[in-house]
Design an enzyme around this catalytic site. Structure first.
Site, PDB file in Angstrom:
ATOM      1  N   GLN A   1      33.721  48.575  48.334  1.00  0.00           N
ATOM      2  CA  GLN A   1      34.604  47.864  47.398  1.00  0.00           C
ATOM      3  C   GLN A   1      35.706  47.154  48.181  1.00  0.00           C
ATOM      4  O   GLN A   1      36.395  47.769  48.999  1.00  0.00           O
ATOM      5  CB  GLN A   1      35.216  48.835  46.383  1.00  0.00           C
ATOM      6  CG  GLN A   1      36.018  48.113  45.297  1.00  0.00           C
ATOM      7  CD  GLN A   1      36.511  49.043  44.179  1.00  0.00           C
ATOM      8  OE1 GLN A   1      36.443  50.278  44.300  1.00  0.00           O
ATOM      9  NE2 GLN A   1      37.013  48.457  43.109  1.00  0.00           N
TER      10      GLN A   1
ATOM     11  N   HIS B   1      34.276  45.427  38.902  1.00  0.00           N
ATOM     12  CA  HIS B   1      33.352  44.296  38.752  1.00  0.00           C
ATOM     13  C   HIS B   1      31.924  44.750  38.961  1.00  0.00           C
ATOM     14  O   HIS B   1      31.655  45.655  39.735  1.00  0.00           O
ATOM     15  CB  HIS B   1      33.690  43.161  39.725  1.00  0.00           C
ATOM     16  CG  HIS B   1      33.832  43.602  41.145  1.00  0.00           C
ATOM     17  ND1 HIS B   1      34.980  44.207  41.621  1.00  0.00           N
ATOM     18  CD2 HIS B   1      32.981  43.543  42.191  1.00  0.00           C
ATOM     19  CE1 HIS B   1      34.824  44.500  42.898  1.00  0.00           C
ATOM     20  NE2 HIS B   1      33.605  44.116  43.261  1.00  0.00           N
TER      21      HIS B   1
ATOM     22  N   ASP C   1      30.130  34.427  42.495  1.00  0.00           N
ATOM     23  CA  ASP C   1      30.743  34.978  43.704  1.00  0.00           C
ATOM     24  C   ASP C   1      30.811  33.858  44.745  1.00  0.00           C
ATOM     25  O   ASP C   1      29.829  33.135  44.946  1.00  0.00           O
ATOM     26  CB  ASP C   1      29.896  36.147  44.233  1.00  0.00           C
ATOM     27  CG  ASP C   1      30.660  37.013  45.219  1.00  0.00           C
ATOM     28  OD1 ASP C   1      31.183  36.464  46.211  1.00  0.00           O
ATOM     29  OD2 ASP C   1      30.724  38.236  45.012  1.00  0.00           O
ATOM     30  N   ILE C   2      31.966  33.679  45.372  1.00  0.00           N
ATOM     31  CA  ILE C   2      32.104  32.576  46.334  1.00  0.00           C
ATOM     32  C   ILE C   2      31.620  32.956  47.741  1.00  0.00           C
ATOM     33  O   ILE C   2      31.624  32.116  48.629  1.00  0.00           O
ATOM     34  CB  ILE C   2      33.557  32.032  46.417  1.00  0.00           C
ATOM     35  CG1 ILE C   2      34.562  33.141  46.707  1.00  0.00           C
ATOM     36  CG2 ILE C   2      33.911  31.263  45.147  1.00  0.00           C
ATOM     37  CD1 ILE C   2      35.960  32.615  47.053  1.00  0.00           C
TER      38      ILE C   2
ATOM     39  N   HIS D   1      28.271  43.346  40.166  1.00  0.00           N
ATOM     40  CA  HIS D   1      27.549  42.257  40.827  1.00  0.00           C
ATOM     41  C   HIS D   1      26.215  42.055  40.126  1.00  0.00           C
ATOM     42  O   HIS D   1      25.487  43.028  39.886  1.00  0.00           O
ATOM     43  CB  HIS D   1      27.235  42.616  42.287  1.00  0.00           C
ATOM     44  CG  HIS D   1      28.423  42.787  43.172  1.00  0.00           C
ATOM     45  ND1 HIS D   1      28.895  41.787  43.981  1.00  0.00           N
ATOM     46  CD2 HIS D   1      29.245  43.856  43.385  1.00  0.00           C
ATOM     47  CE1 HIS D   1      29.941  42.226  44.677  1.00  0.00           C
ATOM     48  NE2 HIS D   1      30.175  43.483  44.326  1.00  0.00           N
TER      49      HIS D   1
HETATM   50  P1  5GP Z   1      33.180  44.283  46.281  1.00  0.00           P
HETATM   51  O1  5GP Z   1      32.982  44.214  47.769  1.00  0.00           O
HETATM   52  O2  5GP Z   1      34.576  44.720  45.939  1.00  0.00           O
HETATM   53  O3  5GP Z   1      32.116  45.024  45.545  1.00  0.00           O
HETATM   54  O4  5GP Z   1      33.005  42.793  45.798  1.00  0.00           O
HETATM   55  C1  5GP Z   1      34.037  41.872  45.713  1.00  0.00           C
HETATM   56  C2  5GP Z   1      33.383  40.534  45.586  1.00  0.00           C
HETATM   57  O5  5GP Z   1      34.365  39.603  45.159  1.00  0.00           O
HETATM   58  C3  5GP Z   1      32.805  40.011  46.894  1.00  0.00           C
HETATM   59  O6  5GP Z   1      31.407  39.795  46.765  1.00  0.00           O
HETATM   60  C4  5GP Z   1      33.588  38.732  47.151  1.00  0.00           C
HETATM   61  O7  5GP Z   1      32.771  37.710  47.684  1.00  0.00           O
HETATM   62  C5  5GP Z   1      34.109  38.376  45.792  1.00  0.00           C
HETATM   63  N1  5GP Z   1      35.376  37.654  45.817  1.00  0.00           N
HETATM   64  C6  5GP Z   1      36.492  37.975  46.521  1.00  0.00           C
HETATM   65  N2  5GP Z   1      37.478  37.073  46.269  1.00  0.00           N
HETATM   66  C7  5GP Z   1      36.947  36.173  45.400  1.00  0.00           C
HETATM   67  C8  5GP Z   1      37.484  35.001  44.768  1.00  0.00           C
HETATM   68  O8  5GP Z   1      38.626  34.599  44.957  1.00  0.00           O
HETATM   69  N3  5GP Z   1      36.638  34.316  43.934  1.00  0.00           N
HETATM   70  C9  5GP Z   1      35.354  34.726  43.697  1.00  0.00           C
HETATM   71  N4  5GP Z   1      34.628  33.988  42.857  1.00  0.00           N
HETATM   72  N5  5GP Z   1      34.836  35.832  44.266  1.00  0.00           N
HETATM   73  C10 5GP Z   1      35.614  36.535  45.117  1.00  0.00           C
END
Ligand code: 5GP
Ligand code: ZN
Length: 140
Positions: A95, A101, A32-33, A103
């Protein structure tokens, strides 16, 4: 949002770079970046599904197996005090990317991480180096 606009589908296609940790026929794992803690990784299915409600069972099973493999490598590398497997469905649940995805989230006692932790960009050089160390700890 169409699959064509999906950022994780673009990562799978190689149109957007990632710090890859592991890949097999059905799944991809990468750093995760915006890491909530060091070693924060994501596991995604190669077939697009928005969330838990729409992912195919076989795809979910494959993601779970890869999450275990990556969690073991993250654990061996970062040596966190705990690990959360975390998965969000819908904006209210935190989300932000609508491609399923999981984590892999290393934890420390007292890190005070809350469920909707927000996004803070990480140090790309440090993330890349950590990815290399985690890859070296992957079991066959
Ligand atoms: P969510 O909030 O949907 O559960 O998590 C999405 C995750 O994707 C976040 O932790 C965010 O940092 C990660 N993320 C978003 N865009 C990118 C990307 O372009 N590359 C990577 N490696 N992670 C991303
Ligand atoms: Zn997608």
């Amino acid at each position: 949002m169409s699959v064509d606009d999906c950022i994780f589908c673009k990562i799978i296609k190689g149109d957007i770079p990632c710090f890859k940790l592991y890949e097999d026929e059905h799944t991809l794992a990468f750093m995760d970046i915006n890491p909530a803690n060091d070693g924060h990784a994501l596991i995604i299915p190669k077939t697009h599904a928005n969330d838990l409600l729409s992912i195919e069972p076989d795809s979910l099973a494959a993601v779970t197996m890869t999450a275990r493999k990556v969690a073991r490598a993250v654990s061996g590398t970062v040596k966190p005090e705990g690990i959360n497997l975390m998965q969000c469905n819908g904006e209210a649940a935190g989300q932000s990317v609508f491609h399923f995805h999981m984590h892999v989230l290393p934890r420390a006692v007292g890190d005070e991480l809350k469920m909707n932790w927000g996004l803070t960009p990480g140090d790309m050089d440090a993330i890349g180096k950590l990815a290399e160390r985690i890859r070296s700890n992957l079991e066959a």
